[in-house]
Design a protein around this motif. Structure first.
Motif, PDB file in Angstrom:
ATOM      1  N   GLN A 199       0.826  -1.207   0.000  1.00 49.88           N
ATOM      2  CA  GLN A 199       0.000   0.000   0.000  1.00 49.88           C
ATOM      3  C   GLN A 199       0.861   1.258   0.000  1.00 49.88           C
ATOM      4  O   GLN A 199       0.566   2.218  -0.714  1.00 49.88           O
ATOM      5  CB  GLN A 199      -0.909  -0.002   1.240  1.00 49.88           C
ATOM      6  CG  GLN A 199      -2.019  -1.027   1.203  1.00 49.88           C
ATOM      7  CD  GLN A 199      -3.003  -0.746   0.071  1.00 49.88           C
ATOM      8  OE1 GLN A 199      -2.871  -1.287  -1.021  1.00 49.88           O
ATOM      9  NE2 GLN A 199      -3.967   0.094   0.313  1.00 49.88           N
ATOM     10  N   HIS A 234     -15.061  -3.309  -1.517  1.00 47.25           N
ATOM     11  CA  HIS A 234     -15.486  -1.931  -1.321  1.00 47.25           C
ATOM     12  C   HIS A 234     -16.572  -1.546  -2.321  1.00 47.25           C
ATOM     13  O   HIS A 234     -16.464  -1.842  -3.513  1.00 47.25           O
ATOM     14  CB  HIS A 234     -14.292  -0.983  -1.443  1.00 47.25           C
ATOM     15  CG  HIS A 234     -13.352  -1.061  -0.289  1.00 47.25           C
ATOM     16  ND1 HIS A 234     -12.435  -2.076  -0.149  1.00 47.25           N
ATOM     17  CD2 HIS A 234     -13.196  -0.268   0.810  1.00 47.25           C
ATOM     18  CE1 HIS A 234     -11.733  -1.904   0.963  1.00 47.25           C
ATOM     19  NE2 HIS A 234     -12.185  -0.825   1.565  1.00 47.25           N
ATOM     20  N   GLU A 258     -17.404   1.179  -3.759  1.00 46.31           N
ATOM     21  CA  GLU A 258     -17.084   2.028  -4.901  1.00 46.31           C
ATOM     22  C   GLU A 258     -16.482   1.250  -6.064  1.00 46.31           C
ATOM     23  O   GLU A 258     -16.382   1.779  -7.183  1.00 46.31           O
ATOM     24  CB  GLU A 258     -16.131   3.156  -4.489  1.00 46.31           C
ATOM     25  CG  GLU A 258     -14.752   2.706  -4.037  1.00 46.31           C
ATOM     26  CD  GLU A 258     -14.647   2.499  -2.523  1.00 46.31           C
ATOM     27  OE1 GLU A 258     -13.520   2.581  -2.005  1.00 46.31           O
ATOM     28  OE2 GLU A 258     -15.683   2.259  -1.888  1.00 46.31           O
ATOM     29  N   ASN A 259     -16.093  -0.005  -5.803  1.00 45.63           N
ATOM     30  CA  ASN A 259     -15.503  -0.820  -6.870  1.00 45.63           C
ATOM     31  C   ASN A 259     -16.433  -1.909  -7.386  1.00 45.63           C
ATOM     32  O   ASN A 259     -16.021  -2.716  -8.229  1.00 45.63           O
ATOM     33  CB  ASN A 259     -14.201  -1.451  -6.372  1.00 45.63           C
ATOM     34  CG  ASN A 259     -13.151  -0.419  -6.028  1.00 45.63           C
ATOM     35  OD1 ASN A 259     -13.026   0.595  -6.712  1.00 45.63           O
ATOM     36  ND2 ASN A 259     -12.398  -0.667  -4.964  1.00 45.63           N
ATOM     37  N   ASP A 262      -4.781   1.124  -8.993  1.00 45.90           N
ATOM     38  CA  ASP A 262      -5.773   1.860  -8.190  1.00 45.90           C
ATOM     39  C   ASP A 262      -6.667   0.900  -7.409  1.00 45.90           C
ATOM     40  O   ASP A 262      -6.972   1.126  -6.236  1.00 45.90           O
ATOM     41  CB  ASP A 262      -6.639   2.742  -9.089  1.00 45.90           C
ATOM     42  CG  ASP A 262      -5.927   3.999  -9.558  1.00 45.90           C
ATOM     43  OD1 ASP A 262      -4.798   4.259  -9.084  1.00 45.90           O
ATOM     44  OD2 ASP A 262      -6.484   4.706 -10.416  1.00 45.90           O
ATOM     45  N   GLN A 267      -4.810  -0.645  -4.535  1.00 46.79           N
ATOM     46  CA  GLN A 267      -4.660   0.336  -3.459  1.00 46.79           C
ATOM     47  C   GLN A 267      -5.974   0.519  -2.712  1.00 46.79           C
ATOM     48  O   GLN A 267      -6.016   0.509  -1.479  1.00 46.79           O
ATOM     49  CB  GLN A 267      -4.187   1.672  -4.030  1.00 46.79           C
ATOM     50  CG  GLN A 267      -3.838   2.702  -2.959  1.00 46.79           C
ATOM     51  CD  GLN A 267      -3.117   3.897  -3.565  1.00 46.79           C
ATOM     52  OE1 GLN A 267      -3.113   4.087  -4.782  1.00 46.79           O
ATOM     53  NE2 GLN A 267      -2.495   4.697  -2.723  1.00 46.79           N
ATOM     54  N   SER A 268      -7.054   0.633  -3.445  1.00 44.99           N
ATOM     55  CA  SER A 268      -8.367   0.833  -2.833  1.00 44.99           C
ATOM     56  C   SER A 268      -8.800  -0.368  -2.009  1.00 44.99           C
ATOM     57  O   SER A 268      -9.426  -0.228  -0.951  1.00 44.99           O
ATOM     58  CB  SER A 268      -9.393   1.121  -3.927  1.00 44.99           C
ATOM     59  OG  SER A 268     -10.702   1.174  -3.406  1.00 44.99           O
ATOM     60  N   GLU A 269      -8.445  -1.581  -2.483  1.00 46.32           N
ATOM     61  CA  GLU A 269      -8.896  -2.810  -1.833  1.00 46.32           C
ATOM     62  C   GLU A 269      -7.903  -3.337  -0.794  1.00 46.32           C
ATOM     63  O   GLU A 269      -8.050  -4.458  -0.298  1.00 46.32           O
ATOM     64  CB  GLU A 269      -9.140  -3.896  -2.876  1.00 46.32           C
ATOM     65  CG  GLU A 269     -10.278  -3.601  -3.828  1.00 46.32           C
ATOM     66  CD  GLU A 269     -11.645  -3.744  -3.174  1.00 46.32           C
ATOM     67  OE1 GLU A 269     -11.807  -4.670  -2.354  1.00 46.32           O
ATOM     68  OE2 GLU A 269     -12.533  -2.938  -3.487  1.00 46.32           O
TER      69      GLU A 269
END
Length: 533
Positions: A309, A351, A353-354, A379, A382-384
């Motif tokens: 991360q 998440h 948003e994904n 991305d 990183q988000s997950e």
């Protein structure tokens, strides 16, 4: 008097022998008689007219380590006729381990094994087996010790060679696991921390395995451009350590590598001709499933998900990762290059948003988000939090058929627990072999296919009294309709149970019948000390 009598079925006994009509009489956990058993009293009679009676399937490549704690009935496997699971594959096992590295282990295994129950505290195999026995399990379980988990317990996610003291500590953990009943050592050399281990480390560990009569099972280091070299490495480890070798989910990823499959099989045949004990398994799908982090160069994931991360925040690091995808690294399985962004599909996110990315390729996600596909993947990682599951469309029916038809090949599901969009192999592998590749495509005869899912994996494991419909053997059985058996699981609806399976019996007790789980938990722990069980 029989405890259970199965009347009028067509027996496919697991040996490769042609089907024959016979009744099967059970006495407790074992098969007592086989033949025309008219007039013999029984506590319960099951009418198998029009059905095939076969040994229960042995899933030689299972990742149900944590699922057996979450769901002791093992519904995804039991409903497709699996009566024995071989867990601890791809270097990932819940034990042996260390309490200090438990968070690292959870992050490492969760994309494949699913979430580890929060109250899980076992660090040794005996403790883990004790948990399973205490709650009861619906299927039999045999366990491998995961090299990745052992290395993680000693070295964390360090990208370096183990000095002598750490290597001996790994050997000590492995000795304990083998002494407590592990069947062998598995490795996942695509994944960290296994990918950081040199060949010599694995040879040293496998020499420990040899002392206990075990074997080495490997998700090899490269299944794409370097598949031939990776198979050679597995064979070298077996030769140098003096242990049998089993290669997991044999394949060559990407169209440019499909012509290598005949060469891979020839290499394996040549090793066998020279007396080396080597075998392999396959799943009956042209798409696979793995962790998205496995697409990254090994240096990028050193230190675990937290370190990853931090790296993903750096534009310079991101550029280095994308450069590695374009240019490659020596020995690294660069799946982005071998498969391409079009053949890498997101199949699970955590998440909200994904959610719109699920079912889309990285190329499609990049287009949707107006990003380079590589940046879209970074991305998402990183988000997950680094935990992301993907589908890999890596094979074709021709190469899959070559592997399936080879007489040494056995079947393993490699089903992973990646949430609501899991790969359908988790639910449909064994029914798919019988429906698609026996009945529809006729690549295998019924008796060949049954042997690949029963007696052959039992022999590879060293089980003497399982995998056949034979008096004196344990009564692990499946009753199915060969005209209707089929996998119904899809990538959109993976949790659909197969059609055509009428009953599944584990150690003489009916665990699944006519679409209903009976609640029976007759499964036992199969350890390397009890090969006659």
């Amino acid at each position: 008097m029989f405890s259970l009598l199965i009347k009028g079925g067509t027996v496919v006994d697991g040996t490769g022998r042609p089907p024959f009509r016979a009744d099967v009489g059970l006495q407790g956990a074992k098969i007592a008689a086989l033949g025309l058993l008219d007039g013999v009293p029984a506590g319960k009679v099951v009418d198998a007219t029009g059905l095939v009676v076969a040994p229960g399937f042995i899933d030689f490549h299972s990742h149900a380590d944590a699922e057996l704690l979450r769901d002791p009935e093992d519904r995804a496997k039991l409903a497709q006729g699996v009566t024995t699971e071989v867990i601890g594959n791809c270097g990932m096992s819940l034990v042996p381990g260390s309490q200090d590295t438990r968070p690292l282990l959870a992050a490492y295994t969760s994309p494949v094994l699913g979430e580890i129950p929060p109250d899980f505290q076992a660090t040794g195999l005996a403790e883990y087996h004790s948990l399973l026995r205490r709650q009861g399990i619906a299927v039999n379980v045999a366990t491998l010790a995961g090299h990745g988990s052992i290395r993680l317990a000693v070295m964390g996610m360090a990208d370096r060679r183990a000095p002598r003291a750490e290597l001996e500590e790994m050997c000590s953990l492995l000795r304990q696991a083998m002494a407590e009943g592990a069947w062998g050592l598995s490795s996942g050399l695509l994944y960290p921390p296994g990918c950081y281990a040199p060949t010599g480390e694995l040879i040293t560990l496998c020499r420990v395995v040899r002392q206990y009569g075990g074997f080495y099972v490997s998700h090899i280091r490269n299944e794409s451009d370097g598949v031939l070299e990776a198979v050679e490495e597995a064979l070298e480890i077996g030769r140098e350590a003096g242990v049998p070798v089993h290669i997991s989910h044999l394949k060559a990823c990407g169209s440019r590598n499909w012509p290598k499959i005949p060469r891979v099989l020839a290499l394996l045949d040549a090793a066998r001709d020279k007396g080396q004990d080597v075998s392999w398994d396959v799943y009956p799908y042209t798409a696979g499933s793995t962790t998205a982090a496995s697409l990254l160069p090994p240096w990028a994931v050193a230190g675990g998900t937290a370190a990853l991360q931090e790296r993903l925040h750096s534009p310079e690091v991101r550029q280095e990762i994308k450069k590695a995808w374009q240019e490659g690294l020596p020995g690294w399985d660069n799946m982005v290059s071998s498969l391409g962004y079009d053949h890498l599909i997101i199949n699970a996110v955590s998440h909200r948003e994904n959610k719109d990315c699920v079912g889309l390729s990285l190329a499609q996600i990049g287009q949707q988000r107006s990003l380079d596909p590589g940046d879209a993947l970074l991305d998402l990682l990183q988000s997950e939090g680094g935990n992301l599951a993907i589908e890999t469309y890596h094979a074709c029916e021709e190469t899959l058929g070559m592997i399936l038809q080879h007489p040494v090949t056995i079947i393993g599901s490699d089903g992973i627990y990646s949430g609501e969009h899991a790969h359908p192999r988790l639910y449909g592998t064994f029914a798919r072999v019988l429906g698609r590749y026996v009945r529809e495509r006729k690549l295998l005869s019924l008796e060949e296919a049954i042997a690949k899912m029963t007696s052959k994996p039992a022999a590879r494991l060293g089980l003497r009294y399982r995998g056949r419909v034979t008096p004196g053997y344990y009564a692990d059985l499946i009753l199915f309709d060969q005209e209707t058996i089929a996998d119904r699981a899809t990538f959109q609806e993976p949790a659909r149970t197969p059609s055509g399976i009428k009953a599944v019996i584990v150690n003489g007790r009916v665990a699944y019948q006519e679409g209903r789980f009976t609640g029976e938990r007759a499964g036992i722990i199969l350890t390397s000390h009890t090969t006659g069980v």
